[in-house]
Structures are given as structure tokens and as C-alpha cells.
Design an enzyme around this catalytic site. Structure first.
Site, PDB file in Angstrom:
ATOM      1  CG  ASP A  15      -2.120   0.876   1.104  1.00 58.74           C
ATOM      2  OD1 ASP A  15      -2.334   1.429   0.013  1.00 58.74           O
ATOM      3  OD2 ASP A  15      -2.854   1.023   2.100  1.00 58.74           O
ATOM      4  CG  ASN A  64      -8.066  -2.067  -5.083  1.00 59.67           C
ATOM      5  OD1 ASN A  64      -7.193  -2.902  -4.882  1.00 59.67           O
ATOM      6  ND2 ASN A  64      -8.290  -1.067  -4.225  1.00 59.67           N
TER       7      ASN A  64
HETATM    8  C1  IPE Z   1      -5.785  -2.753  -0.070  1.00 56.34           C
HETATM    9  O1  IPE Z   1      -5.322  -1.470  -0.284  1.00 56.34           O
HETATM   10  C2  IPE Z   1      -5.826  -3.496  -1.353  1.00 56.34           C
HETATM   11  C3  IPE Z   1      -4.528  -3.745  -1.964  1.00 56.34           C
HETATM   12  C4  IPE Z   1      -3.358  -3.480  -1.430  1.00 56.34           C
HETATM   13  C5  IPE Z   1      -4.573  -4.375  -3.237  1.00 56.34           C
HETATM   14  P1  IPE Z   1      -6.345  -0.234  -0.454  1.00 56.34           P
HETATM   15  O2  IPE Z   1      -5.491   0.969  -0.521  1.00 56.34           O
HETATM   16  O3  IPE Z   1      -7.267  -0.493  -1.564  1.00 56.34           O
HETATM   17  O4  IPE Z   1      -7.141  -0.339   0.914  1.00 56.34           O
HETATM   18  P2  IPE Z   1      -7.942   0.747   1.728  1.00 56.34           P
HETATM   19  O5  IPE Z   1      -8.919   1.358   0.762  1.00 56.34           O
HETATM   20  O6  IPE Z   1      -6.953   1.737   2.220  1.00 56.34           O
HETATM   21  O7  IPE Z   1      -8.575  -0.026   2.828  1.00 56.34           O
HETATM   22  C1  IPE Z   2      -1.549   0.177  -3.350  1.00 56.76           C
HETATM   23  O1  IPE Z   2      -1.371   1.545  -3.415  1.00 56.76           O
HETATM   24  C2  IPE Z   2      -1.826  -0.437  -4.691  1.00 56.76           C
HETATM   25  C3  IPE Z   2      -3.218  -0.867  -4.869  1.00 56.76           C
HETATM   26  C4  IPE Z   2      -4.157  -0.887  -3.972  1.00 56.76           C
HETATM   27  C5  IPE Z   2      -3.587  -1.309  -6.198  1.00 56.76           C
HETATM   28  P1  IPE Z   2      -2.573   2.582  -3.348  1.00 56.76           P
HETATM   29  O2  IPE Z   2      -2.947   2.928  -4.741  1.00 56.76           O
HETATM   30  O3  IPE Z   2      -3.672   2.061  -2.490  1.00 56.76           O
HETATM   31  O4  IPE Z   2      -1.857   3.810  -2.653  1.00 56.76           O
HETATM   32  P2  IPE Z   2      -2.508   4.900  -1.701  1.00 56.76           P
HETATM   33  O5  IPE Z   2      -3.192   4.175  -0.586  1.00 56.76           O
HETATM   34  O6  IPE Z   2      -3.466   5.694  -2.544  1.00 56.76           O
HETATM   35  O7  IPE Z   2      -1.337   5.710  -1.232  1.00 56.76           O
HETATM   36 MG    MG Z   3      -4.136   2.352  -0.536  1.00 55.15          MG
END
Ligand code: IPE
Ligand code: IPE
Ligand code: MG
Length: 236
Positions: A15, A64
Site C-alpha cells: 500500500d 479496487n
Molecule cells: C488494499 O489497499 C488493497 C490492496 C493493497 C490491493 P487499499 O489501498 O485499496 O485499501 P484501503 O482502501 O486503504 O482499505
Molecule cells: C496500493 O497503493 C496499490 C493498490 C491498492 C492497487 P494505493 O494505490 O492504495 O496507494 P494509496 O493508498 O493511494 O497511497
Molecule cells: Mg491504498
């Protein structure tokens, strides 16, 4: 009895790609690209630890899809390129690719490549790399309940014979041992629908480091933290 602090399976909620992009003043897509490069590095970090045989990376959740079409498309393109670029490395390093989640809903370019890489890498392997894609733990458990119900209905399974093992056997990858260590980067301290059944006794490690900055030193810190834990599994 199994050695309590053996680190066989590491699961990661990667993340922080978006925040990394923001920090660097670039598009979110660039953050995901940097994140994908980190995945390649991560496979190298892992290979330094003999005991780690399984790695599960949460790359795309069932939730997502709520992101913009542009961002989802960018993620899928990065996935397709990642698979093209890394098949040889996986074969050379004897890493088998598996997936968790419904990949039939992914764009064809991803599906075809995933099937190919899974098929090729299944022939000979010493370690297993599981990409959780369009994965949600509640959906996984729901799917398990459905298939168990179907077996009861068609008479191949009796209700009284359903055990915890029956449920475990109906999850997406029943032969993979539960994660010993679960890492989440970027400072969020939540599970976001990841492996709810399998992490019952996993050790959790949260770090503020964003995934694209998660380097080998950060990984070693997580491993050290794991070895410092006392796992009791409900015993004394
Ligand atoms: C969790 O991350 C899903 C993945 C790492 C693929 P998100 O960034 O989508 O989760 P939330 O929305 O912060 O819970
Ligand atoms: C994790 O990074 C990747 C996926 C969930 C696909 P994020 O895209 O969730 O990154 P933040 O949370 O916006 O920083
Ligand atoms: Mg995220």
C-alpha cells in the site's frame, strides 16, 4: 511439532503507491509503476531467506474496481507488462506463480499472460509467489460456502462431516500453508478484506514506509520483528 518461529509464508498488503506518487509530484500511474518495480526487488529479498517458500502479495482487491477507469486501466497494463518482463526471471529462479481471486474478470491481456506464466512456472519450482488479484476474502469464504453447500446437496458430503479443515480445503489455494507474517506498508493498520481465514495466527507488522520505498533494509526489519515474537497459538 512444527517449529513455532519458522518463517515459511510472508503475505504483504502493498500500500502507498498513490501517496508516493503525490509526494513525488507525479501521476498515480507512476506510483504503481514504482510499486511494480518493488515487487521485482521483493522477490530478490525473499530469495536470501531459505525458509521462505511462499509469498502472497495483495495487488488488486475486489473493492479496487471502485477507482477511476484510468487508474484501473493503468494497473492492468502494468500487470500485463510485469508478467511479460518477469517470466524468464521466475523460471530461472524456480518460482511458481499462482493467483488468488477471480481472474476471469480481468482484461484478456492480463488473463492470457497469467495463465501462461502459471502454466510455465508450474513445471519446476522451489518457491511459490501468489498474486491476489480481484481478491476479496469475504468473497473467497462465500465461494467456499457455496461449494460446500453444493456437495451437501448432491450427497457427497454430510453436514456432520464439515470441519474447519473442510472450509480450508475449499479456499482458493488449499495447499498453501497459512501466512506466518503479514506486512502492511504505508501506515494503514487494517486488513482491507485480505486472507481473513488464513491470518488467524499470523504475526502482523505495520510500517509507515510506502510500498515503493520498501527496500531490503525495511524487509530485514520486518523479518527481525517476526523472529522477536513469541507465537503461542493459544498455548502457554
Ligand atoms: C488494499 O489497499 C488493497 C490492496 C493493497 C490491493 P487499499 O489501498 O485499496 O485499501 P484501503 O482502501 O486503504 O482499505
Ligand atoms: C496500493 O497503493 C496499490 C493498490 C491498492 C492497487 P494505493 O494505490 O492504495 O496507494 P494509496 O493508498 O493511494 O497511497
Ligand atoms: Mg491504498
Amino acid at each position: 511439532m512444527a517449529q513455532e518461529n519458522e518463517l515459511k509464508h510472508v503475505a504483504v498488503i502493498l500500500d502507498g503507491n498513490g501517496r508516493w506518487a503525490k509526494q513525488h509530484g507525479v501521476e498515480r500511474r507512476e506510483g504503481h509503476l514504482a510499486g511494480a518495480n518493488r515487487v521485482v526487488d521483493f522477490m530478490n529479498y525473499i530469495s536470501r531467506y531459505e525458509s521462505i517458500r511462499y509469498v502472497t502479495l495483495y495487488a488488486f482487491s475486489t473493492e479496487n474496481w471502485k477507482r477511476s477507469k484510468d487508474e484501473v486501466d493503468a494497473l492492468m497494463n502494468i500487470l500485463a507488462k510485469f508478467l511479460d518482463d518477469n517470466l524468464e526471471v521466475l523460471l530461472r529462479e524456480k518460482v511458481r506463480l499462482l493467483t488468488a481471486g477471480d481472474i476471469t474478470a480481468l482484461p484478456e491481456a492480463c488473463r492470457v499472460r497469467l495463465e501462461k506464466v502459471k502454466r510455465e512456472t508450474a513445471k519446476s519450482f522451489t518457491r511459490t509467489f501468489i498474486l491476489a488479484l480481484n481478491y476479496g476474502s469475504r468473497r473467497e469464504i462465500t465461494d467456499a460456502v457455496k461449494s460446500i453447500a453444493a456437495e451437501v446437496k448432491n450427497g457427497t458430503l454430510a453436514v456432520d462431516d464439515i470441519t474447519e479443515q473442510t472450509v480450508a480445503d475449499h479456499l482458493y489455494n488449499p495447499d498453501i500453508p497459512d501466512p506466518d507474517l503479514l506486512i502492511r506498508t504505508s501506515g494503514e493498520e487494517r486488513i482491507s478484506n485480505f486472507l481473513l481465514w488464513q491470518i488467524s495466527y499470523s504475526e502482523f507488522y505495520f510500517t509507515k514506509t510506502l510500498w515503493p520505498d520498501f527496500d531490503i533494509n525495511e524487509f530485514d526489519l520486518a523479518v527481525q520483528a517476526f523472529y522477536g515474537r513469541k507465537r503461542r497459538f493459544g498455548g502457554r
